[in-house]
Design an enzyme around this catalytic site. Structure first.
Site, short mmCIF file in Angstrom:
data_model
loop_
_atom_site.label_atom_id
_atom_site.label_comp_id
_atom_site.label_asym_id
_atom_site.label_seq_id
_atom_site.Cartn_x
_atom_site.Cartn_y
_atom_site.Cartn_z
N ARG A 260 8.92 21.02 -34.62
CA ARG A 260 10.22 21.42 -35.17
C ARG A 260 11.15 20.24 -35.42
O ARG A 260 12.08 20.32 -36.18
CB ARG A 260 10.93 22.39 -34.22
CG ARG A 260 10.16 23.66 -33.97
CD ARG A 260 10.77 24.45 -32.83
NE ARG A 260 10.68 23.67 -31.60
CZ ARG A 260 11.39 23.89 -30.50
NH1 ARG A 260 12.26 24.85 -30.46
NH2 ARG A 260 11.23 23.14 -29.44
N GLU B 171 19.51 13.95 -25.26
CA GLU B 171 20.90 13.88 -24.83
C GLU B 171 21.42 12.52 -25.25
O GLU B 171 20.84 11.50 -24.91
CB GLU B 171 21.00 14.02 -23.31
CG GLU B 171 20.71 15.40 -22.81
CD GLU B 171 20.85 15.52 -21.29
OE1 GLU B 171 21.05 14.50 -20.59
OE2 GLU B 171 20.74 16.66 -20.80
N GLN C 134 37.68 8.18 -26.65
CA GLN C 134 37.73 8.29 -28.11
C GLN C 134 36.33 8.07 -28.67
O GLN C 134 35.62 7.17 -28.24
CB GLN C 134 38.68 7.23 -28.67
CG GLN C 134 38.86 7.26 -30.17
CD GLN C 134 39.94 6.28 -30.64
OE1 GLN C 134 40.92 6.05 -29.96
NE2 GLN C 134 39.75 5.73 -31.81
N ASP C 135 35.94 8.92 -29.62
CA ASP C 135 34.69 8.75 -30.36
C ASP C 135 35.04 8.37 -31.79
O ASP C 135 35.96 8.94 -32.38
CB ASP C 135 33.88 10.05 -30.39
CG ASP C 135 33.11 10.30 -29.11
OD1 ASP C 135 33.28 9.56 -28.13
OD2 ASP C 135 32.32 11.25 -29.09
N ARG D 250 30.57 -5.73 -40.36
CA ARG D 250 31.84 -5.40 -39.72
C ARG D 250 31.93 -6.20 -38.43
O ARG D 250 31.07 -6.12 -37.57
CB ARG D 250 31.92 -3.91 -39.41
CG ARG D 250 31.90 -3.02 -40.66
CD ARG D 250 32.02 -1.54 -40.26
NE ARG D 250 31.88 -0.66 -41.39
CZ ARG D 250 32.91 -0.14 -42.07
NH1 ARG D 250 34.14 -0.46 -41.74
NH2 ARG D 250 32.69 0.67 -43.08
N HIS E 61 34.86 -7.97 -33.79
CA HIS E 61 36.16 -7.43 -33.41
C HIS E 61 36.31 -7.26 -31.90
O HIS E 61 35.33 -7.08 -31.20
CB HIS E 61 36.36 -6.04 -34.03
CG HIS E 61 36.24 -6.02 -35.51
ND1 HIS E 61 35.68 -4.96 -36.19
CD2 HIS E 61 36.62 -6.90 -36.47
CE1 HIS E 61 35.71 -5.20 -37.49
NE2 HIS E 61 36.28 -6.37 -37.68
N LYS F 12 32.46 -0.08 -24.97
CA LYS F 12 31.94 0.70 -26.09
C LYS F 12 30.50 1.09 -25.82
O LYS F 12 29.72 0.30 -25.28
CB LYS F 12 32.00 -0.10 -27.40
CG LYS F 12 33.38 -0.40 -27.88
CD LYS F 12 33.35 -1.19 -29.17
CE LYS F 12 34.76 -1.52 -29.64
NZ LYS F 12 34.73 -2.38 -30.83
N TYR G 245 30.36 5.53 -32.09
CA TYR G 245 30.58 4.89 -30.80
C TYR G 245 31.70 5.55 -30.02
O TYR G 245 32.61 6.14 -30.56
CB TYR G 245 30.84 3.39 -30.96
CG TYR G 245 31.99 2.99 -31.85
CD1 TYR G 245 33.19 2.55 -31.30
CD2 TYR G 245 31.87 3.02 -33.23
CE1 TYR G 245 34.24 2.14 -32.11
CE2 TYR G 245 32.91 2.62 -34.04
CZ TYR G 245 34.10 2.18 -33.48
OH TYR G 245 35.14 1.78 -34.28
N ASP H 238 38.09 -9.59 -42.09
CA ASP H 238 36.93 -10.18 -41.43
C ASP H 238 36.54 -11.54 -42.02
O ASP H 238 35.94 -12.36 -41.34
CB ASP H 238 35.73 -9.23 -41.48
CG ASP H 238 35.88 -8.07 -40.49
OD1 ASP H 238 36.79 -8.10 -39.65
OD2 ASP H 238 35.07 -7.13 -40.57
#
Length: 185
Positions: free
Chosen positions: A26, A31, A49-50, A61, A64, A73, A133, A172
């Site tokens: 299937r 998780e 926060q997501d 990117r 940072h 993170k 993240y 950046d």
């Protein structure tokens, strides 16, 4: 319990997490986060926060970080493939200025835990990627910091294929190197 495998990375605090994936005809189930499993692996953070982004091939990117409100993170790729990098910016760390990179993809389902006081960035290797993240602090727009992705003092070995044109934000493209970061502390 015990549904993840944790790989250390040579820089204290960084961890690559490989979840157990249960598949059949299937599809699969896994998780993506279970507090008790992560706590047992030494990742005992409260995520508040997501975030999720989408990018095309060649988008870079980073690198940072948040200056006054640093974030732990937990990052993963849900579609496509990226090369993900963390650079140690912890004051007094024996690995200060060193980097570690890992390929994250929808196929390998690996996750990367990046503690506070690391710079973070990624390069999209597939035609398209969705990156998700979790963070332990909220984003503060006036608290952004960054280091130029190609700082020779750090020497990140980005796997840029021949002919790939990098796509970066104007911000950046203008970050300084780690020497400027140290001088501003």
């Amino acid at each position: 319990m015990g549904k993840i495998t944790v790989e250390t990375c040579g820089i204290e605090g960084l961890k690559v997490i490989v979840p157990a994936v249960f598949g059949d005809e299937r599809g699969y189930f896994m998780e993506t986060y279970h507090y008790e499993d992560y706590k047992a692996a030494g990742i005992d953070q409260v995520f508040v926060q997501d975030n999720q982004s989408s990018s095309r091939k060649g988008v870079l990117r980073g690198l940072h970080f948040q200056k006054e409100f640093p974030q732990d993170k937990l990052v993963r790729v849900i579609s496509g493939e990226v090369f993900d990098v963390a650079v140690d910016l912890r004051e007094g760390s024996s690995t200060f200025g060193q980097w570690f990179g890992v390929t994250l993809s929808a196929e390998n389902k690996k996750q990367f835990f990046i503690p506070k006081n690391f710079a973070h960035g990624f390069l999209v290797l597939s035609d398209y990627a969705e990156f998700a993240y979790k963070c332990t602090d909220f984003y503060h727009p006036n608290d952004e910091g960054g280091i130029f992705y190609n700082d020779p003092e750090i020497g990140v070995e980005w796997p840029v294929p021949e002919g790939m044109e990098l796509v970066m934000s104007e911000k950046d493209k203008k970050w300084g190197g780690i020497k400027e970061y140290v001088a501003c502390r």
